[in-house]
Scaffold this motif. Structure first.
Motif, PDB file in Angstrom:
ATOM      1  N   ALA A 183      41.198  34.285  37.556  1.00  0.00           N
ATOM      2  CA  ALA A 183      41.273  35.734  37.723  1.00  0.00           C
ATOM      3  C   ALA A 183      42.467  36.122  38.584  1.00  0.00           C
ATOM      4  O   ALA A 183      43.115  37.150  38.344  1.00  0.00           O
ATOM      5  CB  ALA A 183      39.973  36.251  38.347  1.00  0.00           C
ATOM      6  N   ALA A 184      42.779  35.295  39.579  1.00  0.00           N
ATOM      7  CA  ALA A 184      43.934  35.571  40.441  1.00  0.00           C
ATOM      8  C   ALA A 184      45.236  35.540  39.665  1.00  0.00           C
ATOM      9  O   ALA A 184      46.221  36.165  40.056  1.00  0.00           O
ATOM     10  CB  ALA A 184      43.983  34.564  41.591  1.00  0.00           C
ATOM     11  N   LYS A 185      45.249  34.803  38.555  1.00  0.00           N
ATOM     12  CA  LYS A 185      46.462  34.677  37.738  1.00  0.00           C
ATOM     13  C   LYS A 185      46.509  35.700  36.603  1.00  0.00           C
ATOM     14  O   LYS A 185      47.471  35.716  35.838  1.00  0.00           O
ATOM     15  CB  LYS A 185      46.543  33.263  37.150  1.00  0.00           C
ATOM     16  CG  LYS A 185      46.636  32.164  38.194  1.00  0.00           C
ATOM     17  CD  LYS A 185      46.856  30.800  37.564  1.00  0.00           C
ATOM     18  CE  LYS A 185      45.637  30.298  36.825  1.00  0.00           C
ATOM     19  NZ  LYS A 185      45.766  28.900  36.367  1.00  0.00           N
ATOM     20  N   ASP A 224      42.202  43.209  41.217  1.00  0.00           N
ATOM     21  CA  ASP A 224      42.439  44.570  41.665  1.00  0.00           C
ATOM     22  C   ASP A 224      41.864  45.506  40.601  1.00  0.00           C
ATOM     23  O   ASP A 224      42.345  45.516  39.462  1.00  0.00           O
ATOM     24  CB  ASP A 224      43.948  44.800  41.822  1.00  0.00           C
ATOM     25  CG  ASP A 224      44.283  46.213  42.271  1.00  0.00           C
ATOM     26  OD1 ASP A 224      43.361  47.053  42.341  1.00  0.00           O
ATOM     27  OD2 ASP A 224      45.462  46.484  42.545  1.00  0.00           O
ATOM     28  N   PRO A 225      40.840  46.298  40.938  1.00  0.00           N
ATOM     29  CA  PRO A 225      40.214  47.153  39.925  1.00  0.00           C
ATOM     30  C   PRO A 225      41.134  48.224  39.360  1.00  0.00           C
ATOM     31  O   PRO A 225      40.833  48.829  38.339  1.00  0.00           O
ATOM     32  CB  PRO A 225      39.034  47.792  40.683  1.00  0.00           C
ATOM     33  CG  PRO A 225      39.417  47.714  42.116  1.00  0.00           C
ATOM     34  CD  PRO A 225      40.209  46.448  42.257  1.00  0.00           C
ATOM     35  N   ASP A 226      42.275  48.452  40.020  1.00  0.00           N
ATOM     36  CA  ASP A 226      43.214  49.476  39.544  1.00  0.00           C
ATOM     37  C   ASP A 226      44.359  48.898  38.718  1.00  0.00           C
ATOM     38  O   ASP A 226      45.220  49.639  38.259  1.00  0.00           O
ATOM     39  CB  ASP A 226      43.784  50.249  40.736  1.00  0.00           C
ATOM     40  CG  ASP A 226      42.697  50.975  41.523  1.00  0.00           C
ATOM     41  OD1 ASP A 226      41.773  51.513  40.887  1.00  0.00           O
ATOM     42  OD2 ASP A 226      42.771  50.982  42.769  1.00  0.00           O
ATOM     43  N   ALA A 262      46.264  45.196  33.760  1.00  0.00           N
ATOM     44  CA  ALA A 262      46.250  43.837  33.212  1.00  0.00           C
ATOM     45  C   ALA A 262      44.992  43.100  33.639  1.00  0.00           C
ATOM     46  O   ALA A 262      44.376  42.370  32.850  1.00  0.00           O
ATOM     47  CB  ALA A 262      47.494  43.070  33.665  1.00  0.00           C
ATOM     48  N   GLU A 263      44.595  43.292  34.878  1.00  0.00           N
ATOM     49  CA  GLU A 263      43.410  42.603  35.376  1.00  0.00           C
ATOM     50  C   GLU A 263      42.138  43.217  34.808  1.00  0.00           C
ATOM     51  O   GLU A 263      41.151  42.513  34.557  1.00  0.00           O
ATOM     52  CB  GLU A 263      43.420  42.600  36.903  1.00  0.00           C
ATOM     53  CG  GLU A 263      44.625  41.845  37.458  1.00  0.00           C
ATOM     54  CD  GLU A 263      44.612  41.701  38.969  1.00  0.00           C
ATOM     55  OE1 GLU A 263      43.597  42.029  39.595  1.00  0.00           O
ATOM     56  OE2 GLU A 263      45.630  41.228  39.504  1.00  0.00           O
ATOM     57  N   GLN A 264      42.145  44.532  34.600  1.00  0.00           N
ATOM     58  CA  GLN A 264      41.015  45.174  33.942  1.00  0.00           C
ATOM     59  C   GLN A 264      40.867  44.678  32.508  1.00  0.00           C
ATOM     60  O   GLN A 264      39.750  44.460  32.025  1.00  0.00           O
ATOM     61  CB  GLN A 264      41.186  46.698  33.951  1.00  0.00           C
ATOM     62  CG  GLN A 264      40.746  47.357  35.255  1.00  0.00           C
ATOM     63  CD  GLN A 264      39.255  47.156  35.519  1.00  0.00           C
ATOM     64  OE1 GLN A 264      38.409  47.434  34.681  1.00  0.00           O
ATOM     65  NE2 GLN A 264      38.943  46.641  36.696  1.00  0.00           N
ATOM     66  N   ALA A 265      41.986  44.486  31.829  1.00  0.00           N
ATOM     67  CA  ALA A 265      41.951  43.958  30.464  1.00  0.00           C
ATOM     68  C   ALA A 265      41.391  42.542  30.454  1.00  0.00           C
ATOM     69  O   ALA A 265      40.624  42.165  29.554  1.00  0.00           O
ATOM     70  CB  ALA A 265      43.351  43.992  29.851  1.00  0.00           C
TER      71      ALA A 265
END
Length: 235
Positions: free
Chosen positions: A132-134, A199-201, A204-207
């Protein structure tokens, strides 16, 4: 083989070892890291180093209250049981809220009694958090070097450091994260740990989270319950 439960405790900022293996608090840390650890929670744990190197990371900026493997299991347990209660309640009747913020999951599939099972669970969660960090693709070579330098400040043995470094260097592999979710309960914990690591904002991480939830076959209501509970851990 290193102790996965001890390493996960260090990731999650637990000041004590897991119930199955009395892990000792890490020593030899820098004053700044010890100050963070004293406040408790993920921000003061090893995850604070790995996930907090970039200022965009919500985890680094917020005071994360969650700390320790049992707390993560309790969070996942509460989210799962709340979702199940909602499924069983009549449509016109809302289920009563669970008052205990972190119910004791000891002996359940969220925190198995068998040490070997906990080892497997811990490895799966560790790999999920690093993946997830990546997810935003922003851990470049310079950031790797910064993280590796800070890892040297911790009381990690050669195998533990090698595991973290190898996982960071690997290409993002969501298939491996999903494959490790061998039970529905572990799938919930993996998703909860991943939510904490992003980061919820960040789009890319939300995807990544949306794809992970789909691949883990989490129903929308369950995913919402997990995210609701993890949000309570970030001040």
């Amino acid at each position: 083989m290193f102790d996965p439960q001890k390493l996960l405790e260090q990731f999650l900022g637990g000041s004590h070892g897991s119930p199955a293996k009395d892990a000792k608090p890490a020593g030899g840390m820098s004053p700044d890291f010890m100050k963070g650890l004293a406040t408790g929670g993920v921000a003061g744990g090893l995850a604070g180093i790995l996930l907090g190197g970039k200022t965009s990371k919500k985890l680094a900026k917020g005071a994360v209250k969650l700390g320790g493997t049992a707390a993560l299991a309790g969070l996942a347990y509460k989210a799962y049981e709340s979702w199940r209660a909602a499924q069983q309640a009549p449509a016109a009747e809302a289920p009563p809220p669970m008052k205990d913020v972190t119910p004791k999951p000891e002996g359940t599939r969220f925190l198995p009694a068998a040490s070997a099972e906990r080892d497997g669970m811990s490895l799966a969660i560790l790999r999920a958090m690093i993946a997830a960090a990546k997810a935003d693709g922003h851990i470049d070579a310079e950031e790797h070097q910064r993280i590796f330098a800070r890892l040297d400040e911790l009381d990690l043995d050669t195998e533990e450091k090698a595991f973290v470094i190898d996982e960071l260097r690997k290409p993002l592999d969501i298939d491996a994260v999903v494959k490790a979710a061998i039970t529905p309960e572990l799938a919930v914990e993996i998703y909860a740990a991943s939510v904490l690591a992003i980061d919820p904002d960040d789009p890319a991480e939300q995807a990544y989270l949306a794809m992970l939830a789909s691949r883990l076959k989490l129903e929308p209501g369950l995913r919402m319950a997990i995210e609701k509970e993890t949000a309570k851990t970030v001040a």
